[in-house]
Write a protein that holds these residues in place. Structure first.
Motif, PDB file in Angstrom:
ATOM      1  N   ASP A 234       5.535 -19.902  -3.353  1.00  0.00           N
ATOM      2  CA  ASP A 234       6.053 -18.656  -3.901  1.00  0.00           C
ATOM      3  C   ASP A 234       7.248 -18.361  -2.942  1.00  0.00           C
ATOM      4  N   GLN A 235       8.175 -19.110  -2.724  1.00  0.00           N
ATOM      5  CA  GLN A 235       8.889 -18.975  -1.442  1.00  0.00           C
ATOM      6  C   GLN A 235      10.737 -18.593  -1.802  1.00  0.00           C
ATOM      7  N   PRO A 236      11.653 -18.462  -1.439  1.00  0.00           N
ATOM      8  CA  PRO A 236      12.778 -18.628  -2.369  1.00  0.00           C
ATOM      9  C   PRO A 236      12.785 -20.118  -1.720  1.00  0.00           C
ATOM     10  N   PHE A 237      14.327 -20.153  -2.548  1.00  0.00           N
ATOM     11  CA  PHE A 237      14.790 -21.668  -3.045  1.00  0.00           C
ATOM     12  C   PHE A 237      15.068 -21.890  -1.743  1.00  0.00           C
ATOM     13  N   LYS A 238      16.093 -21.430  -1.339  1.00  0.00           N
ATOM     14  CA  LYS A 238      16.392 -22.225   0.229  1.00  0.00           C
ATOM     15  C   LYS A 238      15.391 -22.280   1.511  1.00  0.00           C
ATOM     16  N   LEU A 239      14.563 -21.964   0.915  1.00  0.00           N
ATOM     17  CA  LEU A 239      13.639 -22.247   2.770  1.00  0.00           C
ATOM     18  C   LEU A 239      13.098 -23.142   2.335  1.00  0.00           C
ATOM     19  N   VAL A 240      12.479 -23.424   0.706  1.00  0.00           N
ATOM     20  CA  VAL A 240      11.479 -24.355   0.102  1.00  0.00           C
ATOM     21  C   VAL A 240      12.606 -25.931   0.693  1.00  0.00           C
ATOM     22  N   GLU A 241      13.340 -25.591  -0.100  1.00  0.00           N
ATOM     23  CA  GLU A 241      14.732 -26.646   0.066  1.00  0.00           C
ATOM     24  C   GLU A 241      14.095 -27.390   1.931  1.00  0.00           C
ATOM     25  N   LYS A 242      15.437 -26.113   2.421  1.00  0.00           N
ATOM     26  CA  LYS A 242      15.256 -26.368   4.665  1.00  0.00           C
ATOM     27  C   LYS A 242      13.818 -27.117   4.682  1.00  0.00           C
ATOM     28  N   VAL A 243      13.020 -26.520   4.315  1.00  0.00           N
ATOM     29  CA  VAL A 243      11.585 -27.351   4.382  1.00  0.00           C
ATOM     30  C   VAL A 243      11.451 -28.826   4.205  1.00  0.00           C
ATOM     31  N   VAL A 244      11.872 -29.036   3.131  1.00  0.00           N
ATOM     32  CA  VAL A 244      11.937 -30.373   2.004  1.00  0.00           C
ATOM     33  C   VAL A 244      12.814 -31.011   2.958  1.00  0.00           C
ATOM     34  N   ARG A 245      14.008 -30.650   3.011  1.00  0.00           N
ATOM     35  CA  ARG A 245      14.846 -31.957   3.414  1.00  0.00           C
ATOM     36  C   ARG A 245      14.466 -32.299   4.811  1.00  0.00           C
ATOM     37  N   ASN A 246      13.634 -31.713   5.454  1.00  0.00           N
ATOM     38  CA  ASN A 246      13.470 -31.911   6.942  1.00  0.00           C
ATOM     39  C   ASN A 246      12.407 -33.289   6.856  1.00  0.00           C
ATOM     40  N   VAL A 247      11.249 -32.284   5.786  1.00  0.00           N
ATOM     41  CA  VAL A 247      10.224 -33.456   6.162  1.00  0.00           C
ATOM     42  C   VAL A 247      10.387 -34.924   5.688  1.00  0.00           C
ATOM     43  N   PHE A 248      11.208 -34.998   4.803  1.00  0.00           N
ATOM     44  CA  PHE A 248      11.911 -36.428   4.294  1.00  0.00           C
ATOM     45  C   PHE A 248      12.680 -37.043   4.678  1.00  0.00           C
ATOM     46  N   GLN A 249      13.321 -36.436   6.415  1.00  0.00           N
ATOM     47  CA  GLN A 249      14.551 -37.098   6.764  1.00  0.00           C
ATOM     48  C   GLN A 249      14.341 -37.937   7.465  1.00  0.00           C
ATOM     49  N   PHE A 250      12.141 -38.196   7.941  1.00  0.00           N
ATOM     50  CA  PHE A 250      11.735 -39.643   8.186  1.00  0.00           C
ATOM     51  C   PHE A 250      10.940 -40.412   7.515  1.00  0.00           C
ATOM     52  N   ARG A 251      10.760 -41.703   7.880  1.00  0.00           N
ATOM     53  CA  ARG A 251      10.046 -42.560   7.239  1.00  0.00           C
ATOM     54  C   ARG A 251       8.693 -41.361   6.778  1.00  0.00           C
ATOM     55  N   ARG A 252       8.017 -41.914   5.844  1.00  0.00           N
ATOM     56  CA  ARG A 252       7.301 -41.457   5.406  1.00  0.00           C
ATOM     57  C   ARG A 252       5.404 -41.248   6.513  1.00  0.00           C
ATOM     58  N   LYS A 253       6.168 -42.641   7.456  1.00  0.00           N
ATOM     59  CA  LYS A 253       4.184 -42.451   8.297  1.00  0.00           C
ATOM     60  C   LYS A 253       4.810 -41.531   9.419  1.00  0.00           C
ATOM     61  N   TYR A 254       5.824 -40.690   9.292  1.00  0.00           N
ATOM     62  CA  TYR A 254       6.792 -39.859  10.691  1.00  0.00           C
ATOM     63  C   TYR A 254       7.237 -39.074  10.752  1.00  0.00           C
ATOM     64  N   CYS A 255       6.992 -38.513   8.665  1.00  0.00           N
ATOM     65  CA  CYS A 255       7.657 -37.064   7.923  1.00  0.00           C
ATOM     66  C   CYS A 255       6.963 -35.834   8.896  1.00  0.00           C
ATOM     67  N   TYR A 256       5.864 -35.935   9.401  1.00  0.00           N
ATOM     68  CA  TYR A 256       5.350 -34.806  10.524  1.00  0.00           C
ATOM     69  C   TYR A 256       6.866 -34.099  11.519  1.00  0.00           C
ATOM     70  N   LYS A 257       7.406 -35.008  11.955  1.00  0.00           N
ATOM     71  CA  LYS A 257       8.393 -35.096  12.378  1.00  0.00           C
ATOM     72  C   LYS A 257       9.157 -34.059  12.341  1.00  0.00           C
ATOM     73  N   GLY A 258       9.233 -34.057  10.723  1.00  0.00           N
ATOM     74  CA  GLY A 258      10.495 -33.281  10.368  1.00  0.00           C
ATOM     75  C   GLY A 258      10.273 -31.531  10.439  1.00  0.00           C
ATOM     76  N   ILE A 259       8.920 -31.389  10.206  1.00  0.00           N
ATOM     77  CA  ILE A 259       8.015 -29.627  10.697  1.00  0.00           C
ATOM     78  C   ILE A 259       7.801 -29.594  11.966  1.00  0.00           C
ATOM     79  N   SER A 260       8.269 -30.415  13.012  1.00  0.00           N
ATOM     80  CA  SER A 260       8.200 -29.286  14.185  1.00  0.00           C
ATOM     81  C   SER A 260       9.480 -29.694  14.329  1.00  0.00           C
ATOM     82  N   ILE A 261      10.492 -30.034  14.152  1.00  0.00           N
ATOM     83  CA  ILE A 261      12.189 -29.685  14.579  1.00  0.00           C
ATOM     84  C   ILE A 261      12.926 -28.133  13.603  1.00  0.00           C
ATOM     85  N   ILE A 262      11.885 -27.567  12.894  1.00  0.00           N
ATOM     86  CA  ILE A 262      12.526 -26.846  11.475  1.00  0.00           C
ATOM     87  C   ILE A 262      12.665 -25.642  12.500  1.00  0.00           C
TER      88      ILE A 262
END
Length: 264
Positions: A234-262
């Motif tokens: 239950d969040q705006p599309f642009k926000l969901v897309e931004k978070v998801v894009r950041n999460v998946f820019q790293f290899r799977r085991k490092y995806c937590y890094k994507g959250i930290s740089i948003i």
């Protein structure tokens, strides 16, 4: 229940291609599906099209177009960018006694919110409207187009002003797998989350590349999208897309890094 209406005898798709000297353009990612059993199967996966209003994306020489008309659709809007296919589509319009409305244009910019009569609109919480989108999408537009439609779904704009419009579309097999990948799958990706938080997404069946002309290097998956009444996030599309894009820019085991740089 299928309609008793059938198109009158027409030239085969191969004959249409020869008659109008049509050729699939590689730079446009065009691949023709000539097997009418397969085009019928794609249309059946869209559900009951009796008296439906259908938009077909990129009809090309008209294989899926014929299947839609034979399914009993009341009106078929076809959006085709390539002028070479227009004469063959006009032939189908004449054979169906005017059921085909031809738009020469780009589906990425076409105003789908004005495509059909307003009386077809249903409330989002009601059953889906009798409006469908069907298409054998060129590979080069399939991903940007589905992202565009998902955003419009979230905002209830474009084809979703009519309600929870259903879509039955083809994708490269790998893209189809990503769209439908469950949470535990190695195919889980940005596309998986963006599609599944808004829709029920079903990989209906696969079509071998050899069924197309020219034969693509990959197989093709047919995917059906049914918009959810309530999105899973239950969040705006642009926000969901931004978070998801950041999460998946790293290899799977490092995806937590994507959250930290948003940057919020």
């Amino acid at each position: 229940m299928m309609s008793l209406y059938r198109l009158p005898p027409l030239p085969t798709i191969r004959e249409i291609i020869k008659l109008y000297n049509l050729r699939a353009e590689k730079q446009l990612s065009q691949n023709f599906l000539l097997d009418l059993k397969l085009t019928d199967k794609i249309v059946r996966k869209a559900g009951n099209l009796q008296n439906a209003h259908v938009c077909e994306v990129g009809p090309g020489p008209g294989g899926i177009t014929r299947a839609i008309l034979n399914s009993g659709a009341e009106e078929l809007l076809v959006v085709e960018k390539d002028t070479r296919f227009l004469p063959g589509l006009k032939l189908l319009n004449e054979a169906s006694m005017g059921k085909v409305r031809i738009v020469h244009g780009d589906i990425l910019t076409y105003r789908m919110d004005k495509a059909f009569p307003r009386h077809l609109q249903k409330a989002w919480s009601d059953d889906p409207p009798n409006v469908h989108i069907i298409g054998n999408l060129p590979f080069n537009v399939s991903t940007p187009l589905i992202i565009k439609w998902l955003e419009e779904m979230a905002n209830r704009t474009g084809p979703f002003v009519y309600g929870r419009t259903r879509m039955t579309l083809t994708f490269q097999h790998e893209v189809a797998e990503r769209l439908t990948a469950p949470t535990s799958s190695k195919q889980r990706s940005r596309l998986s989350i963006m599609a599944q938080y808004l829709c029920q997404v079903k990989h209906c069946f696969s079509i071998p590349g050899r069924a197309f002309v020219p034969k693509p290097e990959v197989d093709v998956g047919v995917v059906h999208f049914s918009p959810l009444i309530e999105p899973k996030i239950d969040q705006p599309f642009k926000l969901v897309e931004k978070v998801v894009r950041n999460v998946f820019q790293f290899r799977r085991k490092y995806c937590y890094k994507g959250i930290s740089i948003i940057e919020w």
